[in-house]
Design a protein around this motif. Structure first.
Motif, short mmCIF file in Angstrom:
data_model
loop_
_atom_site.label_atom_id
_atom_site.label_comp_id
_atom_site.label_asym_id
_atom_site.label_seq_id
_atom_site.Cartn_x
_atom_site.Cartn_y
_atom_site.Cartn_z
N SER A 56 -20.84 51.20 -10.18
CA SER A 56 -20.95 50.52 -8.78
C SER A 56 -22.39 49.96 -8.78
CB SER A 56 -20.76 51.38 -7.58
OG SER A 56 -19.56 51.94 -7.59
N PRO A 57 -22.82 48.50 -8.55
CA PRO A 57 -23.95 48.33 -8.67
C PRO A 57 -24.90 48.37 -7.47
CG PRO A 57 -22.43 46.47 -8.41
CD PRO A 57 -21.71 47.73 -8.42
N ASP A 58 -26.23 48.92 -7.67
CA ASP A 58 -27.05 48.98 -6.56
C ASP A 58 -28.12 48.25 -7.16
OD1 ASP A 58 -28.93 49.77 -4.73
OD2 ASP A 58 -28.92 51.89 -5.35
N TYR A 59 -28.05 46.85 -6.06
CA TYR A 59 -28.94 46.14 -6.93
C TYR A 59 -30.46 46.13 -6.20
CZ TYR A 59 -25.00 43.55 -8.53
OH TYR A 59 -23.90 43.21 -9.15
N SER A 60 -30.45 46.96 -4.92
CA SER A 60 -31.62 47.26 -4.61
C SER A 60 -32.67 47.98 -5.53
CB SER A 60 -31.80 47.86 -3.61
OG SER A 60 -31.13 49.60 -3.49
N ARG A 61 -31.96 48.65 -6.46
CA ARG A 61 -32.98 49.41 -7.58
C ARG A 61 -33.58 48.34 -8.50
NH1 ARG A 61 -31.85 54.47 -8.81
NH2 ARG A 61 -33.80 54.47 -9.96
N LEU A 62 -33.14 47.05 -8.64
CA LEU A 62 -33.62 46.33 -9.59
C LEU A 62 -35.46 45.99 -9.19
CD1 LEU A 62 -30.71 43.57 -10.41
CD2 LEU A 62 -31.68 45.70 -11.51
N THR A 63 -35.68 46.10 -8.30
CA THR A 63 -37.23 45.99 -7.78
C THR A 63 -38.05 47.05 -8.17
OG1 THR A 63 -36.67 46.66 -5.56
CG2 THR A 63 -36.54 44.37 -5.88
N ASP A 64 -37.42 48.21 -8.65
CA ASP A 64 -38.12 49.53 -8.95
C ASP A 64 -38.54 49.23 -10.66
OD1 ASP A 64 -39.18 51.96 -9.72
OD2 ASP A 64 -37.17 53.04 -9.18
N PRO A 65 -39.99 49.13 -10.74
CA PRO A 65 -40.51 48.90 -12.16
C PRO A 65 -39.91 50.07 -12.91
CG PRO A 65 -42.22 48.91 -10.57
CD PRO A 65 -41.02 49.20 -9.69
N ALA A 66 -39.77 51.50 -12.43
CA ALA A 66 -39.19 52.46 -13.31
C ALA A 66 -37.92 52.18 -13.86
CB ALA A 66 -39.08 53.83 -12.41
N VAL A 67 -36.89 51.28 -13.29
CA VAL A 67 -35.65 50.96 -13.67
C VAL A 67 -35.89 50.05 -14.98
CG1 VAL A 67 -33.50 49.75 -13.13
CG2 VAL A 67 -34.39 51.51 -11.60
N TRP A 68 -36.78 49.27 -14.97
CA TRP A 68 -37.03 48.22 -15.92
C TRP A 68 -37.49 48.91 -17.30
CZ3 TRP A 68 -35.53 43.03 -16.31
CH2 TRP A 68 -35.06 42.55 -15.06
N VAL A 119 -27.78 54.93 -17.16
CA VAL A 119 -26.99 53.71 -16.37
C VAL A 119 -26.76 54.38 -14.76
CG1 VAL A 119 -24.95 52.64 -15.75
CG2 VAL A 119 -25.90 52.61 -18.16
N GLY A 120 -26.10 55.57 -14.99
CA GLY A 120 -25.47 56.42 -13.81
C GLY A 120 -26.88 56.45 -12.77
N ALA A 121 -28.02 56.82 -13.56
CA ALA A 121 -29.11 57.35 -12.59
C ALA A 121 -30.20 55.96 -12.27
CB ALA A 121 -30.26 58.19 -13.59
N ASN A 122 -29.78 54.96 -12.87
CA ASN A 122 -30.75 53.65 -12.58
C ASN A 122 -30.13 52.55 -12.05
OD1 ASN A 122 -33.51 54.45 -13.80
ND2 ASN A 122 -32.11 55.27 -15.28
N GLY A 123 -29.04 52.85 -11.26
CA GLY A 123 -28.58 51.70 -10.46
C GLY A 123 -27.21 51.15 -10.72
N GLY A 124 -26.47 52.18 -11.67
CA GLY A 124 -25.02 51.73 -12.08
C GLY A 124 -25.00 50.39 -12.66
N GLY A 125 -23.88 49.68 -12.25
CA GLY A 125 -23.66 48.43 -12.88
C GLY A 125 -24.96 47.45 -13.03
N ALA A 126 -25.80 47.58 -11.90
CA ALA A 126 -26.89 46.65 -11.72
C ALA A 126 -27.90 46.83 -13.00
CB ALA A 126 -27.72 46.94 -10.38
N PHE A 127 -27.74 48.19 -13.54
CA PHE A 127 -28.71 48.28 -14.65
C PHE A 127 -28.42 47.52 -15.82
CE2 PHE A 127 -29.88 50.95 -18.62
CZ PHE A 127 -31.28 51.15 -18.28
N LEU A 128 -27.20 46.76 -15.59
CA LEU A 128 -26.81 45.99 -17.04
C LEU A 128 -27.68 44.93 -17.11
CD1 LEU A 128 -23.03 46.46 -17.21
CD2 LEU A 128 -24.56 47.49 -18.65
N ILE A 129 -28.11 44.36 -16.15
CA ILE A 129 -29.05 43.05 -15.93
C ILE A 129 -30.44 43.41 -16.63
CG2 ILE A 129 -30.37 41.58 -14.62
CD1 ILE A 129 -28.21 41.98 -12.38
#
Ligand code: PHE
Length: 431
Positions: free
Chosen positions: A191-203, A33-43
């Motif tokens: 802390s959410p970093d929503y910009s990371r959600l466009t990164d396929p690696a996060v998905w 979670v910490g490495a992949n966008g914080g709270g935004a990773f929960l999505i």
């Protein structure tokens, strides 16, 4: 003698939570979670669990309950030649268990160190031969549990250990959140970093974490399903998944405030659990007590997961070759200890490495990442495409539109996502 059964729905749910909640929740989830966008990773994580993890979970339980037998014999009953696929799956589970037990044994060692009030430095610990002693001890604990059977062993272990785990975890969260580093720690974690959600690696990280954490696609839940009578599968699967997510999220709340309070770097991987956290515990108030509670909790989580991993191949041996439980458990246990030995030796003075990578890290990649995905693909394809639809519908309350949506997800969605994760995981190592 008839087939073993869970003593109650609650017993089954606790055993499945025991399988799902493991090192993956308490140690791996927080740093991912910490490495992949914080709270935004929960999505992406919740999407993965709801759309792909849960359907596969329900499918496995439904197949197991319908055939009333474990993975190899189930596959053979679908098509004779599929028994090979079943064997591949139990081999992968045994290989994963081999290295999982090594990490479990480090956890046991650290629990003991903190109880004694003398945490050993990780390098000094692995340089000694102590890890081998703890490897044997943890293996024996898992072996004795599975040997005692479904009710007396697997179910009973989870009945005690899961509530204890939850109490320890809630206590640690409460203490952590009152430490000086709480705001900073929770900020880093969520802390959410929503910009990371466009990164396929996060998905891809979310898909991989969801499958690993829920213990799906390994034939384990299929085996657990074969000990079920008539329970509502959807509801129970949802309870298991919800508990799994909750414990993972709470674990991060317990860990990061402590790391920041001690002014340490929230590094990822082996370092976080066995170097950073132990030194954080030596810095803070009541650190020895908190450290002991943390590692005992992690050990309870790991032990119940390892037990479920040993059960799948053991049940396969019992069902396919008619071995009595005690003998089957002993054989699988011996094989798993041999398979785990190179991992156990990889950080000791022998430094067993392949191409400069510790054998354990390699095993985690080859079996725990690639192998897990391959097994999931096999289960979803055989279950989704070759098992009779009518039989699955009969287990999941008819063939209404919800069930149709589920079947479509299993036939197309789950294999597609697993393939994407497989490709992504290959590139991760290349890159
Ligand atoms: N779900 C367990 C965890 O989170 C690990 C596991 C993986 C267990 C695969 C069984 C099968 O640690």
């Amino acid at each position: 003698m008839g087939r073993e059964e869970w003593s109650s729905t609650l017993g089954f749910i606790l055993a499945s939570i025991g399988s799902a909640v493991g090192i993956g929740n308490i140690w791996r989830f927080p740093y991912i979670v910490g490495a992949n966008g914080g709270g935004a990773f929960l999505i992406p994580y919740l999407v993965s669990v709801l759309l792909f993890g849960l359907p596969l979970m329900v499918l496995e339980l439904a197949i197991g309950r319908s055939t009333g037998t474990s993975v190899v014999s189930t596959f053979r009953s679908i098509r004779k030649r599929f028994s090979v696929a079943g064997l591949v799956i139990v081999t992968i589970v045994s290989l994963i268990l081999g290295y999982y037990l090594v990490i479990t044994s480090w956890v046991l060692a650290y629990a003991l160190f903190f109880i004694l009030g003398r945490p050993m430095e990780f390098g000094a610990f692995t340089d000694s031969y102590l890890p081998l002693v703890f490897f044997l001890l943890s293996g024996l604990a898992v072996f004795m549990t599975v040997r005692s059977g479904v009710r007396e062993g697997i179910e009973r272990a989870s009945r005690y250990l899961i509530p204890i785990l939850l109490v320890f975890l809630l206590f640690l969260v409460a203490v952590s959140l009152t430490e000086p580093g709480a705001v900073e720690g929770v900020g880093f974690y969520l802390s959410p970093d929503y910009s990371r959600l466009t990164d396929p690696a996060v998905w891809i990280a979310a898909f991989g974490q969801a499958f690993f954490s829920l213990s799906v696609g390994m034939g384990i839940l299929l085996t657990f399903g074969s000990y079920l009578k008539r329970e509502a599968l959807f509801r129970n699967a949802a309870i298991i998944a919800a508990a799994d997510i909750l414990i993972a999220v709470l674990a991060g709340l317990a860990i990061f405030p402590l790391v920041f309070t001690a002014g340490l770097d929230p590094a990822a991987g082996v370092n976080l659990a066995f170097i950073t956290l132990p030194s954080a515990f030596t810095e803070i108030r009541y650190g020895m007590l908190l450290g002991a509670l943390f590692f005992l909790m992690l050990f309870a989580a790991a032990l119940t997961s390892a037990v479920s991993m040993l059960e799948a191949p053991t049940a396969a041996l019992m069902d396919s070759y008619g071995y009595p439980r005690k003998r089957a458990t002993l054989l699988v246990f011996a094989a798993v200890m041999l398979l785990g030995l190179p991992s156990a030796l990889s950080y000791t003075a022998l430094k067993l490495e392949v191409f400069g990578t510790a054998f354990l890290a390699l095993a985690d990649y080859a079996f725990g990442t690639i192998g897990l995905i391959v097994a999931g693909l096999i289960v979803s394809i055989v279950g989704g495409w070759f098992m009779s639809r009518a039989r699955i519908c009969a287990e999941i309350g008819g063939c209404g539109w919800q069930q149709k949506v589920y079947m479509t997800l299993i036939r197309y969605g789950v294999p597609a996502v697993l393939l994407i994760t497989l490709i992504g995981s290959f590139f991760r190592v290349a890159g």
